[in-house]
Design a protein around this motif. Structure first.
Motif, PDB file in Angstrom:
ATOM      1  N   ARG A   9      40.453 -26.770 -27.361  1.00  0.00           N
ATOM      2  CA  ARG A   9      39.536 -26.542 -28.477  1.00  0.00           C
ATOM      3  C   ARG A   9      39.668 -25.181 -29.128  1.00  0.00           C
ATOM      4  NH1 ARG A   9      33.984 -24.251 -26.274  1.00  0.00           N
ATOM      5  NH2 ARG A   9      33.534 -24.297 -28.498  1.00  0.00           N
ATOM      6  N   ASN A  10      40.412 -24.273 -28.538  1.00  0.00           N
ATOM      7  CA  ASN A  10      40.541 -22.925 -29.085  1.00  0.00           C
ATOM      8  C   ASN A  10      42.001 -22.603 -29.413  1.00  0.00           C
ATOM      9  OD1 ASN A  10      37.792 -22.291 -28.953  1.00  0.00           O
ATOM     10  ND2 ASN A  10      37.948 -21.685 -26.807  1.00  0.00           N
ATOM     11  N   PRO A  11      42.218 -21.631 -30.323  1.00  0.00           N
ATOM     12  CA  PRO A  11      43.572 -21.375 -30.839  1.00  0.00           C
ATOM     13  C   PRO A  11      44.402 -20.419 -29.992  1.00  0.00           C
ATOM     14  CG  PRO A  11      41.990 -20.034 -32.048  1.00  0.00           C
ATOM     15  CD  PRO A  11      41.188 -20.858 -31.063  1.00  0.00           C
ATOM     16  N   HIS A  12      45.054 -20.970 -28.982  1.00  0.00           N
ATOM     17  CA  HIS A  12      45.995 -20.201 -28.165  1.00  0.00           C
ATOM     18  C   HIS A  12      47.394 -20.758 -28.423  1.00  0.00           C
ATOM     19  CE1 HIS A  12      42.134 -20.057 -25.952  1.00  0.00           C
ATOM     20  NE2 HIS A  12      42.501 -18.843 -25.601  1.00  0.00           N
ATOM     21  N   PRO A  13      48.164 -20.160 -29.325  1.00  0.00           N
ATOM     22  CA  PRO A  13      49.474 -20.741 -29.664  1.00  0.00           C
ATOM     23  C   PRO A  13      50.363 -20.983 -28.455  1.00  0.00           C
ATOM     24  CG  PRO A  13      48.887 -19.011 -31.222  1.00  0.00           C
ATOM     25  CD  PRO A  13      47.845 -18.969 -30.138  1.00  0.00           C
ATOM     26  N   TRP A  14      50.353 -20.096 -27.477  1.00  0.00           N
ATOM     27  CA  TRP A  14      51.266 -20.204 -26.331  1.00  0.00           C
ATOM     28  C   TRP A  14      50.830 -21.260 -25.331  1.00  0.00           C
ATOM     29  CZ3 TRP A  14      50.233 -18.195 -21.169  1.00  0.00           C
ATOM     30  CH2 TRP A  14      48.935 -17.700 -21.015  1.00  0.00           C
ATOM     31  N   LEU A  15      49.575 -21.739 -25.441  1.00  0.00           N
ATOM     32  CA  LEU A  15      49.075 -22.764 -24.527  1.00  0.00           C
ATOM     33  C   LEU A  15      49.064 -24.164 -25.134  1.00  0.00           C
ATOM     34  CD1 LEU A  15      46.056 -20.836 -22.915  1.00  0.00           C
ATOM     35  CD2 LEU A  15      48.256 -21.365 -21.857  1.00  0.00           C
ATOM     36  N   ARG A  16      49.624 -24.304 -26.331  1.00  0.00           N
ATOM     37  CA  ARG A  16      49.649 -25.622 -26.967  1.00  0.00           C
ATOM     38  C   ARG A  16      50.621 -26.551 -26.247  1.00  0.00           C
ATOM     39  NH1 ARG A  16      50.093 -23.021 -32.935  1.00  0.00           N
ATOM     40  NH2 ARG A  16      47.874 -22.582 -33.267  1.00  0.00           N
ATOM     41  N   PRO A  17      50.354 -27.861 -26.281  1.00  0.00           N
ATOM     42  CA  PRO A  17      51.296 -28.814 -25.683  1.00  0.00           C
ATOM     43  C   PRO A  17      52.687 -28.685 -26.305  1.00  0.00           C
ATOM     44  CG  PRO A  17      49.213 -29.897 -26.199  1.00  0.00           C
ATOM     45  CD  PRO A  17      49.142 -28.523 -26.816  1.00  0.00           C
ATOM     46  N   GLU A  30      45.838 -13.752 -25.931  1.00  0.00           N
ATOM     47  CA  GLU A  30      46.804 -14.124 -26.962  1.00  0.00           C
ATOM     48  C   GLU A  30      46.233 -15.231 -27.855  1.00  0.00           C
ATOM     49  OE1 GLU A  30      49.496 -12.430 -27.490  1.00  0.00           O
ATOM     50  OE2 GLU A  30      49.603 -11.270 -25.637  1.00  0.00           O
ATOM     51  N   TRP A  31      44.937 -15.112 -28.130  1.00  0.00           N
ATOM     52  CA  TRP A  31      44.250 -15.957 -29.110  1.00  0.00           C
ATOM     53  C   TRP A  31      44.917 -15.753 -30.475  1.00  0.00           C
ATOM     54  CZ3 TRP A  31      39.206 -18.314 -28.150  1.00  0.00           C
ATOM     55  CH2 TRP A  31      38.474 -18.701 -29.273  1.00  0.00           C
ATOM     56  N   ASP A  32      44.766 -16.702 -31.377  1.00  0.00           N
ATOM     57  CA  ASP A  32      45.335 -16.589 -32.714  1.00  0.00           C
ATOM     58  C   ASP A  32      44.978 -15.232 -33.330  1.00  0.00           C
ATOM     59  OD1 ASP A  32      46.124 -16.772 -35.334  1.00  0.00           O
ATOM     60  OD2 ASP A  32      45.136 -18.678 -35.741  1.00  0.00           O
ATOM     61  N   PRO A  33      45.988 -14.391 -33.645  1.00  0.00           N
ATOM     62  CA  PRO A  33      45.685 -13.058 -34.181  1.00  0.00           C
ATOM     63  C   PRO A  33      44.998 -13.077 -35.534  1.00  0.00           C
ATOM     64  CG  PRO A  33      48.043 -13.506 -34.264  1.00  0.00           C
ATOM     65  CD  PRO A  33      47.430 -14.605 -33.456  1.00  0.00           C
ATOM     66  N   ASP A  52      42.264 -14.454 -35.992  1.00  0.00           N
ATOM     67  CA  ASP A  52      40.827 -14.536 -35.725  1.00  0.00           C
ATOM     68  C   ASP A  52      40.465 -13.759 -34.464  1.00  0.00           C
ATOM     69  OD1 ASP A  52      38.148 -15.325 -35.849  1.00  0.00           O
ATOM     70  OD2 ASP A  52      38.531 -17.195 -34.756  1.00  0.00           O
ATOM     71  N   PRO A  53      40.695 -12.456 -34.426  1.00  0.00           N
ATOM     72  CA  PRO A  53      40.408 -11.697 -33.206  1.00  0.00           C
ATOM     73  C   PRO A  53      38.926 -11.679 -32.840  1.00  0.00           C
ATOM     74  CG  PRO A  53      40.910 -10.215 -35.022  1.00  0.00           C
ATOM     75  CD  PRO A  53      41.235 -11.597 -35.498  1.00  0.00           C
ATOM     76  N   ILE A  54      38.046 -11.672 -33.826  1.00  0.00           N
ATOM     77  CA  ILE A  54      36.611 -11.648 -33.539  1.00  0.00           C
ATOM     78  C   ILE A  54      36.171 -12.980 -32.944  1.00  0.00           C
ATOM     79  CG2 ILE A  54      34.320 -11.181 -34.467  1.00  0.00           C
ATOM     80  CD1 ILE A  54      36.298  -8.813 -34.568  1.00  0.00           C
ATOM     81  N   GLY A  55      36.835 -14.054 -33.333  1.00  0.00           N
ATOM     82  CA  GLY A  55      36.478 -15.365 -32.803  1.00  0.00           C
ATOM     83  C   GLY A  55      36.593 -15.427 -31.294  1.00  0.00           C
ATOM     84  N   GLU A  56      37.603 -14.779 -30.738  1.00  0.00           N
ATOM     85  CA  GLU A  56      37.747 -14.781 -29.285  1.00  0.00           C
ATOM     86  C   GLU A  56      36.608 -14.015 -28.623  1.00  0.00           C
ATOM     87  OE1 GLU A  56      41.034 -14.091 -25.783  1.00  0.00           O
ATOM     88  OE2 GLU A  56      41.348 -13.055 -27.693  1.00  0.00           O
ATOM     89  N   THR A  57      36.217 -12.905 -29.206  1.00  0.00           N
ATOM     90  CA  THR A  57      35.119 -12.117 -28.636  1.00  0.00           C
ATOM     91  C   THR A  57      33.811 -12.895 -28.682  1.00  0.00           C
ATOM     92  OG1 THR A  57      36.235 -10.095 -29.344  1.00  0.00           O
ATOM     93  CG2 THR A  57      33.905  -9.918 -28.801  1.00  0.00           C
ATOM     94  N   PRO A 103      31.964 -13.667 -18.456  1.00  0.00           N
ATOM     95  CA  PRO A 103      32.315 -12.331 -17.983  1.00  0.00           C
ATOM     96  C   PRO A 103      31.207 -11.322 -18.289  1.00  0.00           C
ATOM     97  CG  PRO A 103      33.326 -12.693 -20.102  1.00  0.00           C
ATOM     98  CD  PRO A 103      32.644 -13.992 -19.730  1.00  0.00           C
ATOM     99  N   ASN A 104      31.392 -10.107 -17.795  1.00  0.00           N
ATOM    100  CA  ASN A 104      30.395  -9.057 -17.982  1.00  0.00           C
ATOM    101  C   ASN A 104      30.889  -7.907 -18.847  1.00  0.00           C
ATOM    102  OD1 ASN A 104      30.366 -10.195 -14.951  1.00  0.00           O
ATOM    103  ND2 ASN A 104      28.305 -10.161 -15.831  1.00  0.00           N
ATOM    104  N   ALA A 105      32.155  -7.928 -19.175  1.00  0.00           N
ATOM    105  CA  ALA A 105      32.751  -7.001 -20.135  1.00  0.00           C
ATOM    106  C   ALA A 105      33.965  -7.701 -20.731  1.00  0.00           C
ATOM    107  CB  ALA A 105      33.156  -5.693 -19.467  1.00  0.00           C
ATOM    108  N   ILE A 106      34.372  -7.221 -21.914  1.00  0.00           N
ATOM    109  CA  ILE A 106      35.469  -7.848 -22.643  1.00  0.00           C
ATOM    110  C   ILE A 106      36.486  -6.795 -23.066  1.00  0.00           C
ATOM    111  CG2 ILE A 106      36.102  -9.093 -24.762  1.00  0.00           C
ATOM    112  CD1 ILE A 106      33.328 -10.414 -24.659  1.00  0.00           C
ATOM    113  N   VAL A 107      37.755  -7.112 -22.827  1.00  0.00           N
ATOM    114  CA  VAL A 107      38.868  -6.380 -23.435  1.00  0.00           C
ATOM    115  C   VAL A 107      39.318  -7.231 -24.612  1.00  0.00           C
ATOM    116  CG1 VAL A 107      41.196  -5.470 -23.129  1.00  0.00           C
ATOM    117  CG2 VAL A 107      39.545  -5.346 -21.243  1.00  0.00           C
ATOM    118  N   ALA A 108      39.045  -6.770 -25.819  1.00  0.00           N
ATOM    119  CA  ALA A 108      39.214  -7.580 -27.013  1.00  0.00           C
ATOM    120  C   ALA A 108      40.585  -7.396 -27.645  1.00  0.00           C
ATOM    121  CB  ALA A 108      38.126  -7.228 -28.029  1.00  0.00           C
ATOM    122  N   GLN A 109      40.923  -8.328 -28.501  1.00  0.00           N
ATOM    123  CA  GLN A 109      42.176  -8.243 -29.243  1.00  0.00           C
ATOM    124  C   GLN A 109      41.992  -7.352 -30.473  1.00  0.00           C
ATOM    125  OE1 GLN A 109      44.057 -11.092 -32.361  1.00  0.00           O
ATOM    126  NE2 GLN A 109      44.517 -12.033 -30.383  1.00  0.00           N
TER     127      GLN A 109
END
Length: 301
Positions: free
Chosen positions: A21-29, A70-73, A75-80, A93-99
């Motif tokens: 459901r989320n945009p991870h290009p490297w995890l696509r089938p 490595e979420w779709d670059p 939409d970096p805020i979308g991953e956060t 999680p309790n903290a985030i390292v964001a793109q």
């Protein structure tokens, strides 16, 4: 007699994702990128906090740090926003390292948006560069536009999570010295993939130069190697060297799950780390497994 640590664990490096459901290009089938662990098809599946807690088994995970995936670059805020939603639902999680792509034209706006998110403590942008020791070239850490983006982090109180092989660390030393107000957190121990004596000696020398900078820390994470089971015997020399160079007050445990599930189970990896650090004093073990990550990533008790 060594005492094995049995306290709370803060996992300083882990990931959650839902590739369906989320945009991870490297995890696509059907997609296969060059990957340091080889075939990674087994991790192209949903991985959420409930599964992570099941994987942890009897080990008490008190908090975790989500690292960008490595979420779709575009939409970096979308991953956060996504990771923050997991935190509200699951307590992890309790903290985030964001793109944040530091050399893009929108870097200033993205960094400001990321810094405004309550769980964001750091950003990551892998700087690329030479793929092997002695290869010519430089990473983005030497690029003026990238460094201009990096210079914005201090004003927002953000750290930088650095993922680069050890042979690029002299550039990181220059970066740390030029920006003493920004903490650099080296991911995956500088990626010491080769464990022969000469390679480990070169890795340790580069790590020593980096560790001499007061504004750096390191994660004992991502230590797996393709075709090798994760064992304390195999990874002990690396972890002990990290603690010797950085001290437990600048070294922190990270599971790198679910990625390192390609190398071992989470209980086996945690037990391996516990065995490696058992000879340390109790306060050093607590720092390694919990205290350092809490302080560095500003996590509440």
């Amino acid at each position: 007699m060594p005492t094995t640590y049995d306290g709370p664990i803060v996992d300083a490096h882990q990931h959650f994702w839902e590739p369906d459901r989320n945009p991870h290009p490297w995890l696509r089938p059907g997609v296969r990128i060059p990957f340091r662990y080889g075939d990674y098809e087994a991790i192209k599946r949903r991985y959420l906090p409930d599964g992570y807690r099941r994987d942890a088994g009897p080990h008490r995970i008190a908090a975790s740090v989500y690292v960008e995936t490595e979420w779709d670059p575009a939409d970096p805020i979308g991953e956060t926003v996504y990771a923050s939603g997991l935190a509200r639902r699951w307590g992890l999680p309790n903290a985030i390292v964001a793109q944040a792509w530091l050399d893009r034209e929108d870097a200033a706006a993205v960094i400001a948006r990321q810094a405004a998110e309550p769980l964001v403590r750091s950003v990551r942008h892998k700087p690329g560069g030479p793929a092997r020791p002695g290869e010519a070239g430089h990473t983005l850490m030497s690029d003026p536009a990238w460094r201009a983006g990096f210079a914005l982090l201090a004003g927002h109180g953000l750290h930088f999570d650095l993922q680069t092989p050890w042979w690029n660390l002299d550039e990181a030393v220059d970066l740390a010295r030029d920006h003493p107000g920004t903490t650099l957190i080296l991911n995956h121990a500088g990626l010491p993939a080769e464990r022969d004596p000469d390679s480990l000696d070169a890795w340790r020398a580069a790590m020593a130069r980096f560790a001499a900078c007061p504004n750096v820390a390191v994660k004992a994470s991502g230590l797996g190697r393709p075709g090798h089971a994760w064992t304390a015997a195999a990874n002990g020399p690396v972890v002990r060297a990290l603690i010797d160079l950085f001290g437990a007050e600048r070294t922190m445990f990270g599971s790198n799950f679910p990625v390192d599930s390609l190398c071992g189970t989470l209980p086996d990896i945690i037990a391996g780390f516990r065995a490696i650090v058992a000879p340390l004093a109790a306060e050093e073990q607590h720092a390694f497994f919990c205290g350092t990550a809490r302080r560095v990533y500003a996590l509440s008790e």
